[in-house]
Write a protein that holds these residues in place. Structure first.
Motif, PDB file in Angstrom:
ATOM      1  N   SER A  36       1.374 -19.482 -16.594  1.00  0.00           N
ATOM      2  CA  SER A  36       0.771 -17.957 -16.257  1.00  0.00           C
ATOM      3  C   SER A  36       0.999 -17.472 -15.162  1.00  0.00           C
ATOM      4  O   SER A  36       1.605 -18.120 -14.202  1.00  0.00           O
ATOM      5  CB  SER A  36      -0.881 -18.135 -16.408  1.00  0.00           C
ATOM      6  OG  SER A  36      -1.181 -19.022 -15.306  1.00  0.00           O
TER       7      SER A  36
ATOM      8  N   ALA B 167       0.652 -19.308   2.492  1.00  0.00           N
ATOM      9  CA  ALA B 167       0.873 -20.329   1.399  1.00  0.00           C
ATOM     10  C   ALA B 167      -0.342 -20.669   0.629  1.00  0.00           C
ATOM     11  O   ALA B 167      -0.567 -20.813  -0.500  1.00  0.00           O
ATOM     12  CB  ALA B 167       1.729 -21.348   2.153  1.00  0.00           C
TER      13      ALA B 167
ATOM     14  N   GLY C 191      -9.269   4.879 -12.409  1.00  0.00           N
ATOM     15  CA  GLY C 191      -8.879   3.414 -12.377  1.00  0.00           C
ATOM     16  C   GLY C 191      -7.597   3.261 -11.875  1.00  0.00           C
ATOM     17  O   GLY C 191      -6.890   1.986 -12.217  1.00  0.00           O
ATOM     18  N   GLY C 192      -7.370   3.732 -10.951  1.00  0.00           N
ATOM     19  CA  GLY C 192      -6.000   3.641 -10.285  1.00  0.00           C
ATOM     20  C   GLY C 192      -4.969   4.070 -11.100  1.00  0.00           C
ATOM     21  O   GLY C 192      -3.628   4.021 -10.379  1.00  0.00           O
TER      22      GLY C 192
ATOM     23  N   PHE D 134       2.925 -10.684  -0.740  1.00  0.00           N
ATOM     24  CA  PHE D 134       3.254 -11.707  -0.675  1.00  0.00           C
ATOM     25  C   PHE D 134       4.832 -12.257  -1.071  1.00  0.00           C
ATOM     26  O   PHE D 134       5.319 -13.137  -0.215  1.00  0.00           O
ATOM     27  CB  PHE D 134       2.312 -12.750  -1.215  1.00  0.00           C
ATOM     28  CG  PHE D 134       1.099 -12.709  -0.567  1.00  0.00           C
ATOM     29  CD1 PHE D 134       0.712 -12.654   0.959  1.00  0.00           C
ATOM     30  CD2 PHE D 134      -0.261 -12.705  -1.210  1.00  0.00           C
ATOM     31  CE1 PHE D 134      -0.422 -12.646   1.329  1.00  0.00           C
ATOM     32  CE2 PHE D 134      -1.256 -12.586  -0.672  1.00  0.00           C
ATOM     33  CZ  PHE D 134      -1.506 -12.555   0.740  1.00  0.00           C
TER      34      PHE D 134
ATOM     35  N   LEU E 235      10.913 -15.838   4.202  1.00  0.00           N
ATOM     36  CA  LEU E 235      10.863 -17.116   4.505  1.00  0.00           C
ATOM     37  C   LEU E 235      11.556 -18.063   3.794  1.00  0.00           C
ATOM     38  O   LEU E 235      12.272 -18.866   4.642  1.00  0.00           O
ATOM     39  CB  LEU E 235       9.328 -17.639   4.300  1.00  0.00           C
ATOM     40  CG  LEU E 235       8.576 -16.870   5.226  1.00  0.00           C
ATOM     41  CD1 LEU E 235       6.977 -17.455   4.847  1.00  0.00           C
ATOM     42  CD2 LEU E 235       8.599 -17.309   6.697  1.00  0.00           C
TER      43      LEU E 235
ATOM     44  N   GLU F  37       1.853 -18.353  -9.107  1.00  0.00           N
ATOM     45  CA  GLU F  37       1.592 -17.756  -7.779  1.00  0.00           C
ATOM     46  C   GLU F  37       1.308 -19.209  -7.011  1.00  0.00           C
ATOM     47  O   GLU F  37       1.657 -19.312  -5.782  1.00  0.00           O
ATOM     48  CB  GLU F  37       0.339 -16.921  -7.991  1.00  0.00           C
ATOM     49  CG  GLU F  37      -0.071 -16.483  -6.452  1.00  0.00           C
ATOM     50  CD  GLU F  37      -1.506 -15.744  -6.455  1.00  0.00           C
ATOM     51  OE1 GLU F  37      -2.064 -15.483  -7.584  1.00  0.00           O
ATOM     52  OE2 GLU F  37      -1.910 -15.351  -5.383  1.00  0.00           O
ATOM     53  N   ALA F  38       0.580 -19.991  -7.575  1.00  0.00           N
ATOM     54  CA  ALA F  38       0.387 -21.273  -6.964  1.00  0.00           C
ATOM     55  C   ALA F  38       1.460 -22.278  -6.544  1.00  0.00           C
ATOM     56  O   ALA F  38       1.641 -22.733  -5.431  1.00  0.00           O
ATOM     57  CB  ALA F  38      -0.621 -22.166  -7.682  1.00  0.00           C
TER      58      ALA F  38
ATOM     59  N   ILE G 252       6.282 -22.805  -0.157  1.00  0.00           N
ATOM     60  CA  ILE G 252       6.903 -22.013   1.021  1.00  0.00           C
ATOM     61  C   ILE G 252       6.459 -22.834   2.391  1.00  0.00           C
ATOM     62  O   ILE G 252       7.535 -23.023   3.253  1.00  0.00           O
ATOM     63  CB  ILE G 252       5.680 -20.963   1.416  1.00  0.00           C
ATOM     64  CG1 ILE G 252       6.037 -19.507   0.371  1.00  0.00           C
ATOM     65  CG2 ILE G 252       5.775 -20.335   2.657  1.00  0.00           C
ATOM     66  CD1 ILE G 252       4.962 -18.515   0.456  1.00  0.00           C
ATOM     67  N   ILE G 253       5.551 -23.737   2.480  1.00  0.00           N
ATOM     68  CA  ILE G 253       5.507 -24.810   3.782  1.00  0.00           C
ATOM     69  C   ILE G 253       6.465 -25.652   3.814  1.00  0.00           C
ATOM     70  O   ILE G 253       7.211 -25.804   4.659  1.00  0.00           O
ATOM     71  CB  ILE G 253       3.958 -25.566   3.480  1.00  0.00           C
ATOM     72  CG1 ILE G 253       2.834 -24.319   3.438  1.00  0.00           C
ATOM     73  CG2 ILE G 253       4.065 -26.410   4.768  1.00  0.00           C
ATOM     74  CD1 ILE G 253       1.590 -25.155   3.433  1.00  0.00           C
TER      75      ILE G 253
ATOM     76  N   ALA H  19      -0.785 -16.862 -12.624  1.00  0.00           N
ATOM     77  CA  ALA H  19      -1.580 -17.398 -11.685  1.00  0.00           C
ATOM     78  C   ALA H  19      -0.988 -18.914 -11.231  1.00  0.00           C
ATOM     79  O   ALA H  19      -0.938 -19.035 -10.049  1.00  0.00           O
ATOM     80  CB  ALA H  19      -3.059 -17.792 -12.094  1.00  0.00           C
ATOM     81  N   ALA H  20      -0.400 -19.604 -12.238  1.00  0.00           N
ATOM     82  CA  ALA H  20       0.144 -20.809 -11.990  1.00  0.00           C
ATOM     83  C   ALA H  20       1.659 -20.459 -11.228  1.00  0.00           C
ATOM     84  O   ALA H  20       1.891 -21.221 -10.251  1.00  0.00           O
ATOM     85  CB  ALA H  20       0.534 -21.627 -13.230  1.00  0.00           C
TER      86      ALA H  20
ATOM     87  N   ILE I  84       7.458 -11.305   1.778  1.00  0.00           N
ATOM     88  CA  ILE I  84       7.275 -12.158   2.844  1.00  0.00           C
ATOM     89  C   ILE I  84       7.821 -13.582   2.483  1.00  0.00           C
ATOM     90  O   ILE I  84       8.711 -14.275   3.306  1.00  0.00           O
ATOM     91  CB  ILE I  84       5.832 -12.577   3.379  1.00  0.00           C
ATOM     92  CG1 ILE I  84       5.287 -11.297   3.911  1.00  0.00           C
ATOM     93  CG2 ILE I  84       5.781 -13.516   4.551  1.00  0.00           C
ATOM     94  CD1 ILE I  84       3.779 -11.332   4.187  1.00  0.00           C
TER      95      ILE I  84
ATOM     96  N   LEU J 158      -2.099 -18.470  -1.524  1.00  0.00           N
ATOM     97  CA  LEU J 158      -1.374 -18.077  -2.717  1.00  0.00           C
ATOM     98  C   LEU J 158      -1.521 -19.406  -3.768  1.00  0.00           C
ATOM     99  O   LEU J 158      -1.835 -19.261  -4.884  1.00  0.00           O
ATOM    100  CB  LEU J 158       0.240 -18.236  -2.586  1.00  0.00           C
ATOM    101  CG  LEU J 158       0.687 -16.785  -1.887  1.00  0.00           C
ATOM    102  CD1 LEU J 158       2.110 -16.985  -1.701  1.00  0.00           C
ATOM    103  CD2 LEU J 158       0.491 -15.537  -2.643  1.00  0.00           C
ATOM    104  N   VAL J 159      -1.633 -20.461  -3.159  1.00  0.00           N
ATOM    105  CA  VAL J 159      -1.993 -21.840  -4.087  1.00  0.00           C
ATOM    106  C   VAL J 159      -3.381 -21.743  -4.442  1.00  0.00           C
ATOM    107  O   VAL J 159      -3.464 -21.881  -5.579  1.00  0.00           O
ATOM    108  CB  VAL J 159      -1.811 -23.127  -2.975  1.00  0.00           C
ATOM    109  CG1 VAL J 159      -2.217 -24.138  -3.674  1.00  0.00           C
ATOM    110  CG2 VAL J 159      -0.198 -23.148  -2.614  1.00  0.00           C
TER     111      VAL J 159
ATOM    112  N   PHE K  77       0.787  -1.365  -0.138  1.00  0.00           N
ATOM    113  CA  PHE K  77      -0.007  -0.232  -0.088  1.00  0.00           C
ATOM    114  C   PHE K  77       0.875   1.313  -0.118  1.00  0.00           C
ATOM    115  O   PHE K  77       0.732   2.203  -0.987  1.00  0.00           O
ATOM    116  CB  PHE K  77      -0.843   0.037   1.234  1.00  0.00           C
ATOM    117  CG  PHE K  77      -1.813  -1.320   1.406  1.00  0.00           C
ATOM    118  CD1 PHE K  77      -2.906  -1.451   0.394  1.00  0.00           C
ATOM    119  CD2 PHE K  77      -1.601  -2.190   2.331  1.00  0.00           C
ATOM    120  CE1 PHE K  77      -3.640  -2.567   0.441  1.00  0.00           C
ATOM    121  CE2 PHE K  77      -2.258  -3.322   2.302  1.00  0.00           C
ATOM    122  CZ  PHE K  77      -3.327  -3.421   1.386  1.00  0.00           C
TER     123      PHE K  77
ATOM    124  N   GLY L 167       3.483 -20.684  -3.856  1.00  0.00           N
ATOM    125  CA  GLY L 167       2.680 -20.781  -2.265  1.00  0.00           C
ATOM    126  C   GLY L 167       3.094 -22.195  -2.060  1.00  0.00           C
ATOM    127  O   GLY L 167       3.046 -22.551  -0.735  1.00  0.00           O
ATOM    128  N   ALA L 168       2.980 -23.188  -2.854  1.00  0.00           N
ATOM    129  CA  ALA L 168       3.370 -24.561  -2.495  1.00  0.00           C
ATOM    130  C   ALA L 168       4.879 -24.874  -2.125  1.00  0.00           C
ATOM    131  O   ALA L 168       4.953 -25.811  -1.451  1.00  0.00           O
ATOM    132  CB  ALA L 168       3.012 -25.433  -3.705  1.00  0.00           C
TER     133      ALA L 168
ATOM    134  N   VAL M 246      -6.138 -20.416 -12.659  1.00  0.00           N
ATOM    135  CA  VAL M 246      -6.160 -21.292 -13.561  1.00  0.00           C
ATOM    136  C   VAL M 246      -7.015 -22.623 -13.914  1.00  0.00           C
ATOM    137  O   VAL M 246      -7.326 -22.655 -15.170  1.00  0.00           O
ATOM    138  CB  VAL M 246      -4.666 -22.426 -13.012  1.00  0.00           C
ATOM    139  CG1 VAL M 246      -4.670 -23.691 -13.802  1.00  0.00           C
ATOM    140  CG2 VAL M 246      -3.165 -21.690 -12.721  1.00  0.00           C
TER     141      VAL M 246
END
Lengths: 342, 342
Positions: A313, B141, A164-165, A270, A277, A318-319, A325-326, A315-316, A273, B144-145, A87, A322-323, B152
């Protein structure tokens, strides 16, 4: 699971056994190994991975993320989390365009934006510390209020407003050149700035009283207060610094994209972070450092290049991020069992 | 933590009762203010149509907030960031997945949504409890996923919800499932809050060491808390699908921010052990009312900025007043009990 497995440097620093030093450098080694493996994988499977253009543009992206991550790392070291980064970044981005559209000289505009960013951050820190260190919600609230307010202010006056930002304006050549990887000196000045900030941050953390007090506060706040580390001032300073680095990233991104956009910071919520991590700095506080986050930033950048190379993409990507990180956190940033704390 | 004890003692006087209810003061006062403003500025709210629109508009957020309330109780730093993308994921499942199986009855939709919610949350709860990775990291996480996966699976909004469900969005009477379902969910919450299981969750959230030495089995209790959360996430997703009448890959993600804001306004302590269902419901209604009230002013294109600013500002004000009211704004006094890692 042995005691040493919980990787507590407060214990291991006293008696540096072989096992303790392995544990201590575990995250650094892991992060380096992952980075090398990713680079090797990318070089082997993607054409043009080593091309000069690719390297230079990747370094520019890395420097944006890297500078924004300075603040997130410092906050994580004292056990906080700064969610206001995207922000503040977006607000600085559109705010600077508006200031320059109103006729404020670009240099003065940058100083104003950086100072405001620092003040917002300091407010975040002071309030989070007072509210029993609930920085997550404090920064979320302050961040939204700031970006909402800046967009209202920017849009309220006339022709040069926001829509529109997005806000258009004449961006001075030197600001654009600063983030351009086609700069005459062969490398974007933003990258040089990042390298300078890396050196500065690491020196600050390792060699100064303030830097050591961050670790003290993150490791054990009660003990830190006993040796006259002021929790309130440290939180205020650290989050203030985070505000400044977020605003700085917003300015650099303005030079890169050429127009103001309030949502420009969204990915940085994200990814900062994640960089912290993946590098191995624990969000609980007291463990890690900016050097590790630099590794995290490089890993993320290389990973993104590889995933784009396989034409996945956004989006993919991003997924997958995320996967990752854990398992990463599970490797070296687990909390001790309550049994160990009695 | 003073509120752990629920046993009626000799101190159970009227004054004591009011002190016990102080966490509801902020959301209740805010609710009253917003109702008064609505009465003067947007009286449409008090018509049959307006009320029905309010109920179906607020229901997904109310249920989402109720869902993450038990995670906040289970603490420490129990913020479930995944709730928005999780609702979207289940929404896509209801609209695109169930018809493939030839199912569209209310029973099938509710069973499917709740099952999916419980599975998602049980997986997260297992990771948090067994691996001892912090809640924020795991839910971040998963955010994100799922957020990536949603786009997707379904790049553009589309599909239609089963007829009976799609009609909820245009309902003109509150004496219909749009009110009965949230009411039933709240009754369910109240019943759960009376159980010994819930008291164990509170004890674990307030101080996991005490809970551990008292013989509370931390792993099953934490996973149980997530299962309860999953039930409410499932119901929230059904209401959300009814509200939008189709599937949308991105529109649900902002529910995370709104629900966390509502949770904090409702008086929950993110340090753990303290959060109330009624507070969360009031907080969520407040968030909906803020955007309703703002929509009655003529902000034109700036409306979304005002909503962002007001939501952030209200969150900060709620944090400040909440901290003052509960008298816990000292310096790290409760850190040993609440903010320690687990």
């Amino acid at each position: 699971m042995s005691m040493a497995g919980s990787a507590d440097p407060r214990v291991s620093a006293r008696r540096p056994t072989l096992w303790a030093s392995i544990v201590e450098h575990w995250s650094t080694g892991m992060a380096c190994a992952v980075l090398v493996a990713l680079i090797a994988f990318g070089a082997a499977t993607i054409d043009g991975f080593w091309s000069l253009l690719n390297l230079r543009s990747n370094l520019v992206f890395a420097s944006f993320l890297g500078i924004a991550t300075i603040g997130q790392t410092l906050c994580a070291l004292i056990g906080g989390l700064d969610l206001s980064i995207p922000f503040v970044l977006g607000a600085a981005n559109v705010g600077l365009v508006k200031l320059m559209n109103e006729g404020v000289p670009s240099g003065l505009g940058i100083v104003i934006v950086l100072v405001l960013g620092g003040l917002i951050g300091a407010f975040n820190g002071a309030l989070s510390q007072r509210l029993r260190e609930q920085s997550l919600v404090v920064t979320l609230g302050v961040g939204n209020a700031v970006l909402g307010l800046v967009q209202i202010l920017v849009s309220s006056s006339g022709v040069s407003g926001i829509s529109g930002g997005t806000i258009e304006g004449k961006i001075p050549k030197w600001i654009e050149g600063f983030s351009s990887f086609n700069h005459a000196i062969g490398i974007a000045p933003a990258v040089i700035l990042w390298v300078a900030l890396i050196v500065l941050t690491i020196l600050l953390l390792r060699r100064t009283w303030l830097g050591r007090s961050l670790y003290a506060l993150g490791g054990n706040p009660t003990a830190a207060e006993r040796v006259k580390v002021s929790s309130r001032w440290t939180w205020t300073l650290v989050f203030g610094a985070s505000g400044v680095t977020a605003a700085l990233t917003g300015i650099l991104l303005l030079g890169y994209t050429g127009s103001g956009y309030a949502g420009v910071g969204d990915p940085y919520l994200f990814t900062t972070i994640a960089a912290v991590l993946i590098g191995g700095t624990s969000l609980v506080g007291g463990r890690g450092g900016y050097g590790l986050s630099v590794l995290g930033v490089l890993i993320l950048t290389v990973l993104q290049t590889i995933l784009s190379g396989y034409s996945l993409s956004q989006a993919a990507q991003e997924a997958i991020l995320g996967a990752l990180i854990i398992p990463t956190v599970a490797l070296y940033a687990r909390s001790p069992h309550p049994r160990m704390l009695i | 933590m003073p509120e752990i004890s629920t046993a009626p003692g000799p101190e159970h006087s009227a004054a004591r009762f009011l002190i016990r209810q102080r966490s509801l003061a902020t959301p209740a006062v805010l609710f009253a203010i917003l109702l008064v403003i609505s009465a003067f500025h947007g009286p449409h709210l008090f018509t049959s149509d307006g009320l029905a629109g309010a109920v179906i508009g607020a229901a997904p957020l109310v249920l989402a907030t109720l869902a993450i309330t038990i995670i906040a109780v289970a603490g420490p730093a129990g913020v479930d960031l995944s709730v928005g993308p999780a609702m979207t994921f289940i929404n896509i499942g209801i609209v695109l997945g169930l018809p493939v199986l030839g199912l569209s009855s209310p029973l099938a939709v509710f069973a499917f949504a709740i099952l999916l919610g419980v599975l998602l949350q049980a997986a997260m709860g297992t990771l948090i409890a067994v691996l001892r990775v912090s809640t924020v990291v795991v839910t971040l996480a998963v955010y994100l996923v799922l957020d990536g996966l949603n786009t997707v699976i379904l790049p553009q909004p589309g599909g239609t919800a089963p007829d009976w469900l799609a009609n909820w969005g245009s309902s003109s009477s509150i004496l219909s499932p749009i009110l009965y379902v949230p009411l039933a969910a709240f009754v369910l919450w109240t019943l759960i809050a009376c159980t010994t299981f819930f008291r164990n969750v509170r004890l674990m959230g307030a101080n996991d060491r005490t809970a551990f030495v008292s013989g509370v089995k931390l792993i099953p209790i934490r996973i149980g808390a997530h299962v309860i959360c999953g039930v409410f996430v499932g119901i929230a997703s059904v209401m959300y699908t009814g509200l939008i009448g189709s599937a949308d890959p991105t529109a649900g993600a902002p529910y995370t921010l709104s629900a966390v804001t509502a949770l904090v306004i409702g008086g929950a302590s993110l340090a753990g052990g303290r959060a109330r269902g009624l507070g969360s419901v009031l907080g969520a209604i407040d968030i909906w009312l803020i955007s309703y009230v703002l929509s009655t002013f003529n902000f034109g294109l700036n409306a979304s900025y005002w909503v962002q600013f007001a939501t952030g500002a209200v969150l900060v004000v709620a944090l400040v007043t909440g901290g003052v009211l509960s008298g816990l704004s000292g310096t790290g006094r409760w850190r040993g009990a609440g903010v320690t890692p687990s």
